[in-house]
Design a protein around this motif. Structure first.
Motif, PDB file in Angstrom:
ATOM      1  N   MET A 158       0.695  -1.181   0.007  1.00  0.00           N
ATOM      2  CA  MET A 158      -0.252   0.096   0.090  1.00  0.00           C
ATOM      3  C   MET A 158       0.961   1.333  -0.146  1.00  0.00           C
ATOM      4  O   MET A 158       0.704   2.089  -0.800  1.00  0.00           O
ATOM      5  CB  MET A 158      -0.991   0.112   1.206  1.00  0.00           C
ATOM      6  N   TYR A 159       1.941   1.217   0.783  1.00  0.00           N
ATOM      7  CA  TYR A 159       2.899   2.276   0.621  1.00  0.00           C
ATOM      8  C   TYR A 159       3.563   2.685  -0.457  1.00  0.00           C
ATOM      9  O   TYR A 159       4.029   3.582  -1.182  1.00  0.00           O
ATOM     10  CB  TYR A 159       3.922   2.129   1.724  1.00  0.00           C
ATOM     11  N   GLU A 160       3.812   1.340  -1.110  1.00  0.00           N
ATOM     12  CA  GLU A 160       4.406   1.259  -2.552  1.00  0.00           C
ATOM     13  C   GLU A 160       3.428   2.128  -3.428  1.00  0.00           C
ATOM     14  O   GLU A 160       4.015   2.881  -4.145  1.00  0.00           O
ATOM     15  CB  GLU A 160       4.941  -0.090  -2.918  1.00  0.00           C
ATOM     16  N   ASP A 161       2.303   1.726  -3.303  1.00  0.00           N
ATOM     17  CA  ASP A 161       1.447   2.204  -4.351  1.00  0.00           C
ATOM     18  C   ASP A 161       1.249   3.608  -4.108  1.00  0.00           C
ATOM     19  O   ASP A 161       0.854   4.438  -5.243  1.00  0.00           O
ATOM     20  CB  ASP A 161       0.092   1.403  -4.383  1.00  0.00           C
ATOM     21  N   ASP A 162       1.466   4.316  -2.937  1.00  0.00           N
ATOM     22  CA  ASP A 162       1.162   5.527  -2.719  1.00  0.00           C
ATOM     23  C   ASP A 162       2.300   6.425  -3.093  1.00  0.00           C
ATOM     24  O   ASP A 162       2.437   7.598  -2.777  1.00  0.00           O
ATOM     25  CB  ASP A 162       0.601   5.831  -1.318  1.00  0.00           C
ATOM     26  N   GLY A 163       3.483   5.668  -3.400  1.00  0.00           N
ATOM     27  CA  GLY A 163       4.733   6.242  -3.449  1.00  0.00           C
ATOM     28  C   GLY A 163       5.625   6.662  -2.447  1.00  0.00           C
ATOM     29  O   GLY A 163       6.562   7.022  -2.431  1.00  0.00           O
ATOM     30  N   GLU A 164       5.215   6.070  -1.156  1.00  0.00           N
ATOM     31  CA  GLU A 164       5.983   6.288  -0.134  1.00  0.00           C
ATOM     32  C   GLU A 164       6.983   4.961   0.102  1.00  0.00           C
ATOM     33  O   GLU A 164       6.905   4.082   0.884  1.00  0.00           O
ATOM     34  CB  GLU A 164       5.123   6.167   1.163  1.00  0.00           C
ATOM     35  N   TYR A 165       7.918   4.942  -0.806  1.00  0.00           N
ATOM     36  CA  TYR A 165       8.918   4.004  -1.045  1.00  0.00           C
ATOM     37  C   TYR A 165       9.723   3.774   0.259  1.00  0.00           C
ATOM     38  O   TYR A 165       9.987   2.437   0.598  1.00  0.00           O
ATOM     39  CB  TYR A 165       9.830   4.228  -1.950  1.00  0.00           C
ATOM     40  N   GLU A 166      10.105   4.716   1.039  1.00  0.00           N
ATOM     41  CA  GLU A 166      10.971   4.663   2.176  1.00  0.00           C
ATOM     42  C   GLU A 166      10.309   3.872   3.275  1.00  0.00           C
ATOM     43  O   GLU A 166      10.888   2.729   3.872  1.00  0.00           O
ATOM     44  CB  GLU A 166      11.387   5.805   2.830  1.00  0.00           C
ATOM     45  N   LYS A 167       8.833   4.153   3.424  1.00  0.00           N
ATOM     46  CA  LYS A 167       8.038   3.232   4.312  1.00  0.00           C
ATOM     47  C   LYS A 167       7.913   1.977   4.081  1.00  0.00           C
ATOM     48  O   LYS A 167       7.919   1.006   4.656  1.00  0.00           O
ATOM     49  CB  LYS A 167       6.812   4.065   4.542  1.00  0.00           C
ATOM     50  N   ALA A 168       7.455   1.707   2.665  1.00  0.00           N
ATOM     51  CA  ALA A 168       7.489   0.475   2.082  1.00  0.00           C
ATOM     52  C   ALA A 168       8.750  -0.347   2.415  1.00  0.00           C
ATOM     53  O   ALA A 168       8.441  -1.709   2.762  1.00  0.00           O
ATOM     54  CB  ALA A 168       7.195   0.350   0.734  1.00  0.00           C
ATOM     55  N   GLU A 169       9.799  -0.027   2.243  1.00  0.00           N
ATOM     56  CA  GLU A 169      10.976  -0.731   2.271  1.00  0.00           C
ATOM     57  C   GLU A 169      11.295  -0.841   3.696  1.00  0.00           C
ATOM     58  O   GLU A 169      11.774  -1.954   4.117  1.00  0.00           O
ATOM     59  CB  GLU A 169      12.328  -0.167   1.672  1.00  0.00           C
ATOM     60  N   GLU A 170      11.127  -0.005   4.475  1.00  0.00           N
ATOM     61  CA  GLU A 170      11.201  -0.063   6.068  1.00  0.00           C
ATOM     62  C   GLU A 170      10.438  -1.264   6.537  1.00  0.00           C
ATOM     63  O   GLU A 170      10.902  -2.048   7.402  1.00  0.00           O
ATOM     64  CB  GLU A 170      10.957   1.293   6.513  1.00  0.00           C
ATOM     65  N   MET A 171       9.414  -1.393   5.906  1.00  0.00           N
ATOM     66  CA  MET A 171       8.161  -2.390   6.613  1.00  0.00           C
ATOM     67  C   MET A 171       8.697  -3.939   6.180  1.00  0.00           C
ATOM     68  O   MET A 171       8.626  -4.613   7.079  1.00  0.00           O
ATOM     69  CB  MET A 171       6.920  -2.294   5.826  1.00  0.00           C
ATOM     70  N   LEU A 172       9.259  -3.808   5.079  1.00  0.00           N
ATOM     71  CA  LEU A 172       9.901  -5.090   4.523  1.00  0.00           C
ATOM     72  C   LEU A 172      11.128  -5.565   5.502  1.00  0.00           C
ATOM     73  O   LEU A 172      11.417  -6.623   5.685  1.00  0.00           O
ATOM     74  CB  LEU A 172      10.061  -5.401   3.245  1.00  0.00           C
ATOM     75  N   LYS A 173      11.894  -4.629   5.668  1.00  0.00           N
ATOM     76  CA  LYS A 173      13.288  -4.655   6.312  1.00  0.00           C
ATOM     77  C   LYS A 173      12.920  -5.268   7.743  1.00  0.00           C
ATOM     78  O   LYS A 173      13.555  -5.881   8.356  1.00  0.00           O
ATOM     79  CB  LYS A 173      14.095  -3.575   6.415  1.00  0.00           C
ATOM     80  N   ALA A 174      11.807  -4.637   8.399  1.00  0.00           N
ATOM     81  CA  ALA A 174      11.398  -5.042   9.822  1.00  0.00           C
ATOM     82  C   ALA A 174      11.116  -6.394   9.839  1.00  0.00           C
ATOM     83  O   ALA A 174      11.392  -7.025  10.816  1.00  0.00           O
ATOM     84  CB  ALA A 174      10.360  -4.142   9.932  1.00  0.00           C
ATOM     85  N   ILE A 175      10.367  -7.058   8.688  1.00  0.00           N
ATOM     86  CA  ILE A 175      10.212  -8.618   8.949  1.00  0.00           C
ATOM     87  C   ILE A 175      11.819  -9.287   8.906  1.00  0.00           C
ATOM     88  O   ILE A 175      11.740 -10.123   9.860  1.00  0.00           O
ATOM     89  CB  ILE A 175       9.557  -8.985   7.705  1.00  0.00           C
ATOM     90  N   GLY A 176      12.487  -8.997   8.202  1.00  0.00           N
ATOM     91  CA  GLY A 176      13.757  -9.708   8.067  1.00  0.00           C
ATOM     92  C   GLY A 176      14.591  -9.384   9.384  1.00  0.00           C
ATOM     93  O   GLY A 176      14.988 -10.469   9.945  1.00  0.00           O
ATOM     94  N   GLU A 177      14.421  -8.166  10.034  1.00  0.00           N
ATOM     95  CA  GLU A 177      15.282  -7.971  11.322  1.00  0.00           C
ATOM     96  C   GLU A 177      14.489  -8.702  12.338  1.00  0.00           C
ATOM     97  O   GLU A 177      15.124  -9.339  13.214  1.00  0.00           O
ATOM     98  CB  GLU A 177      15.157  -6.371  11.519  1.00  0.00           C
ATOM     99  N   MET A 178      13.302  -8.784  12.365  1.00  0.00           N
ATOM    100  CA  MET A 178      12.597  -9.744  13.439  1.00  0.00           C
ATOM    101  C   MET A 178      12.889 -11.069  13.208  1.00  0.00           C
ATOM    102  O   MET A 178      13.204 -11.713  14.477  1.00  0.00           O
ATOM    103  CB  MET A 178      10.971  -9.429  12.999  1.00  0.00           C
ATOM    104  N   GLY A 179      12.933 -11.653  12.162  1.00  0.00           N
ATOM    105  CA  GLY A 179      13.455 -12.881  12.129  1.00  0.00           C
ATOM    106  C   GLY A 179      14.759 -13.209  12.457  1.00  0.00           C
ATOM    107  O   GLY A 179      15.110 -14.336  13.098  1.00  0.00           O
ATOM    108  N   ARG A 180      15.736 -12.042  12.250  1.00  0.00           N
ATOM    109  CA  ARG A 180      17.188 -12.343  12.670  1.00  0.00           C
ATOM    110  C   ARG A 180      17.383 -12.275  14.075  1.00  0.00           C
ATOM    111  O   ARG A 180      17.851 -13.188  14.470  1.00  0.00           O
ATOM    112  CB  ARG A 180      18.068 -11.150  11.955  1.00  0.00           C
ATOM    113  N   LYS A 181      16.476 -11.555  14.704  1.00  0.00           N
ATOM    114  CA  LYS A 181      16.748 -11.482  16.214  1.00  0.00           C
ATOM    115  C   LYS A 181      16.105 -12.797  17.052  1.00  0.00           C
ATOM    116  O   LYS A 181      16.764 -13.365  17.771  1.00  0.00           O
ATOM    117  CB  LYS A 181      15.876 -10.245  16.668  1.00  0.00           C
ATOM    118  N   ILE A 182      14.999 -13.207  16.526  1.00  0.00           N
ATOM    119  CA  ILE A 182      14.608 -14.571  16.924  1.00  0.00           C
ATOM    120  C   ILE A 182      15.603 -15.679  16.715  1.00  0.00           C
ATOM    121  O   ILE A 182      15.651 -16.480  17.592  1.00  0.00           O
ATOM    122  CB  ILE A 182      13.271 -14.847  16.062  1.00  0.00           C
TER     123      ILE A 182
END
Length: 667
Positions: A290-314
């Motif tokens: 949704m952020y990507e469709d609205d042109g908010e690319y930084e938020k879109a990428e931050e959201m996906l990086k948050a998934i990977g970081e969550m997995g890495r911490k676990i």
């Protein structure tokens, strides 16, 4: 009433005349012996524990035991008591036990407010209770509006418990991730999947299976996960809570042994349903789109990086294989989503970088599992349950095998004990029946036979101790020990059957041999020649039985039908023995020597009961001093080297430890 009593007496007198008084007396002896032998048989289950104790390792508590523990809890101010009791109640899994777990964790929290394991255990208890109530409300809408239904645990209540606990451990991302997953799942709904006909089968359109129904809940959940990513570590303290429950076992009257520890560590399911985590990842991916469709690319990428970081911490702090698998799947999902995002944005190099990171992990994972052991059959049954043997490191397969073969020794002793118990009962029946048949003859009394030390030595030494000691020596050094006992099934089935039979046959043979010698009996008189048949026919199978029981059988893939042919020898020998007993009576009657046949049979049964009872006592002493001690020692070694090691750090005991470190630092 008097009339009925008189009629009963008359009926009983008629019955006694019909079946004759002596037979009634001997039937009474047999009927009285039945409950006695039954009690002794159950007593053997305790004597030869754990081979016959089916509750060995069972940590389930009955309602009576739970109530007793609650009474003790009301009087206890010991933190470890309440924490352990709560953990054991979580293991039970029932809704009423979860209520007790909540109360016990609250008591433990008052005694030690800053203890992280108590806070996390309380969160798990509330979460499990919420799941129960959520399912009830789903299938029975409005259930909690009825009087007496109790108070429903809602998602908001679980979040409140998490918020209170997180203040006491500010650097642990566990609370934030848990809170985020619950809030996100509260704010999403599953799409109705559209069905379409395709090649005569129904398939589902599988684009995105969830939709955001409440932006506020999803936003709060994502903020909690982002907050958790900023913290130092993630730790769910599974091992601490399991250790607390294990330490409580003696208080609950349970034996602390490897099987009990395995059951607790496997049944206390301190992991989240994968559907909840998967839904959260899908929601964050959907939000990123949704952020990507609205042109908010930084938020879109931050959201996906948050998934990977969550997995890495676990992954970094994962001690159990389930937790490690959860974290690794989240990490892979985040990198895959970032790869797809970069491809859509035309960022080819970045997409390739994320693809390479995932490939590196996959290759590393394959290399961990490809280092297989030389022979899979060298691993035991429990090793295959607690972890895949091909990923274990620094492990000697004989650790578990020694314990399993030691348990086989206890099992053989127990089967031999119960076999002798059966023979005692059979001898009493034959004794009573023969005495009834020959009541008109004069009977040799037991006192006419004087047994000396040499008789006991020959009968018990040659019939019991010699094969038993030979079996123990063989069992501890034979070639089959290099294989796990689960892969040498004939070791269990053949040895536990043949060894007790061999012992019983030798005791019967030596008892008859010594009795014949002391009484000066001859087998060549009249019908006595059939005694040779019934005495020696059981020895027919001893040589193949010894070969079958005491030589290397090898793994199950090297089996042969010859084994089953040899196993038929005992049945054939028993049939020949029965024929010998019948023919002896017939021949004795024809030769006019039936009295002699009956005398010998009674004397043999009397002597057999004596030596079998002494042999049972010897087996009990031998088990308590030799075989059971050896089993306990091998079990203790296995418990220390394997079970405790896996409970402390399951991942660290496997080659996946390298992958945990690799996934943790590889950016």
């Amino acid at each position: 009433m008097l009339f009925l009593q008189e009629e009963m007496k008359l009926a009983l007198s008629r019955i006694r005349k019909l079946v004759k008084a002596d037979m009634v007396d001997y039937l009474g002896i047999i009927l009285v012996s039945l409950p006695v032998l039954y009690c002794i048989s159950w007593l053997s289950a305790w004597i030869f524990y754990p081979a016959f104790n089916f509750k060995y390792g069972d940590c389930s508590l009955t309602s009576k035991e739970i109530k007793y523990m609650q009474l003790l809890s009301d009087k206890s101010d010991d933190f470890s008591f309440h924490a352990g009791f709560a953990g054991l109640m979580l293991k039970q899994g029932r809704s009423d036990c979860i209520d007790i777990a909540i109360k016990e964790y609250e008591k433990a929290g008052l005694l030690s407010p800053q203890e992280p394991s108590v806070n996390i255990g309380l969160i798990h208890a509330y979460f499990k209770k919420w799941e129960f109530h959520k399912n009830i409300e789903e299938y029975t809408p409005g259930y909690f509006k009825h009087p007496g239904a109790g108070v429903m645990i809602t998602a908001e209540k679980v979040v409140d418990v998490i918020d209170k606990a997180s203040d006491k451990e500010g650097n642990n991302a566990f609370y934030d991730y848990f809170k985020g997953w619950i809030l996100i799942n509260k704010g999403i709904a599953h799409k109705e999947r559209k069905q379409r006909l395709f090649e005569s089968e129904y398939e589902y359109e599988r684009e995105s299976e969830i939709r955001i129904k409440d932006d506020e809940f999803v936003k709060r959940g994502v903020d909690a996960i982002l907050k958790g990513n900023e913290k130092q570590y993630y730790d769910s303290l599974d091992d601490v809570i399991v250790q607390q429950a294990i330490a409580f076992l003696p208080e609950a009257g349970k034996d602390v042994n490897p099987l009990a520890k395995i059951e607790i560590s496997s049944k206390i399911e301190f992991y989240f349903p994968l559907a909840i985590i998967d839904n959260s990842i899908q929601a964050m991916t959907c939000l990123s789109r949704m952020y990507e469709d609205d042109g908010e690319y930084e938020k879109a990428e931050e959201m996906l990086k948050a998934i990977g970081e969550m997995g890495r911490k676990i992954v970094r702090r994962a001690r159990t294989l389930i937790r490690f698998t959860e974290g690794l799947s989240i990490l892979d999902a985040g990198d895959e989503a970032l790869r797809d995002y970069c491809k859509r944005r035309g960022m080819i190099e970045e997409a390739a970088a994320y693809e390479d990171k995932k490939k590196d992990r996959d290759n590393f994972y394959k290399s961990c599992r490809s280092k297989t052991w030389p022979d899979s059959m060298k691993y035991g049954i429990i090793d295959g349950v607690i972890a895949r043997p091909d990923i274990m490191i620094d492990y000697d397969t004989s650790t578990e095998n020694n314990a399993q073969y030691a348990q086989l020794e206890v099992l053989v002793n127990g089967v031999a004990f119960n076999g002798m118990l059966f023979l005692v009962f059979a001898a009493i029946i034959v004794w009573s029946f023969t005495r009834y048949r020959m009541k008109k003859y004069e009977v040799f009394h037991f006192k006419n036979v004087r047994w000396g030390m040499w008789d006991y030595t020959l009968i018990l030494g040659g019939g019991l101790m010699a094969p038993l000691i030979f079996f123990l020596i063989f069992n501890r050094w034979h070639l089959s020990r290099q294989y796990g006992i689960g892969h040498t099934g004939y070791v269990w089935t053949v040895q536990t059957g043949l060894i007790p039979i061999i012992i019983a046959v030798l005791i019967l043979f030596f008892t008859g041999l010594r009795l014949r010698y002391k009484m000066g009996w001859s087998d060549g008189q009249g019908g006595m020649k059939y005694i040779i048949l019934k005495r020696y026919c059981m020895l027919v199978f001893l040589i193949p039985a010894f070969c079958l029981a005491f030589f290397w059988l090898g793994p199950y893939r090297r089996t042969s039908y010859v084994i089953w042919t040899l196993c038929a020898n005992p049945e054939a020998a028993l049939i020949l023995t029965g024929v010998g007993w019948i023919k002896t009576v017939q021949a004795g009657k024809l030769a006019g020597k039936l009295e002699e046949v009956y005398r010998r049979r009674i004397m043999f049964c009397k002597s057999l009961v004596l030596f079998l009872c002494v042999a049972m006592i010897v087996l009990v002493v031998f088990n308590l001093t030799v075989t059971k001690g050896y089993f306990k020692e091998t079990e203790r070694v296995y418990e220390i080297r394997v079970i405790d090691r896996f409970i402390d750090d399951e991942v660290g005991a496997t080659r996946l430890k390298d992958l945990r470190d690799f996934a943790g630092w590889k950016q």
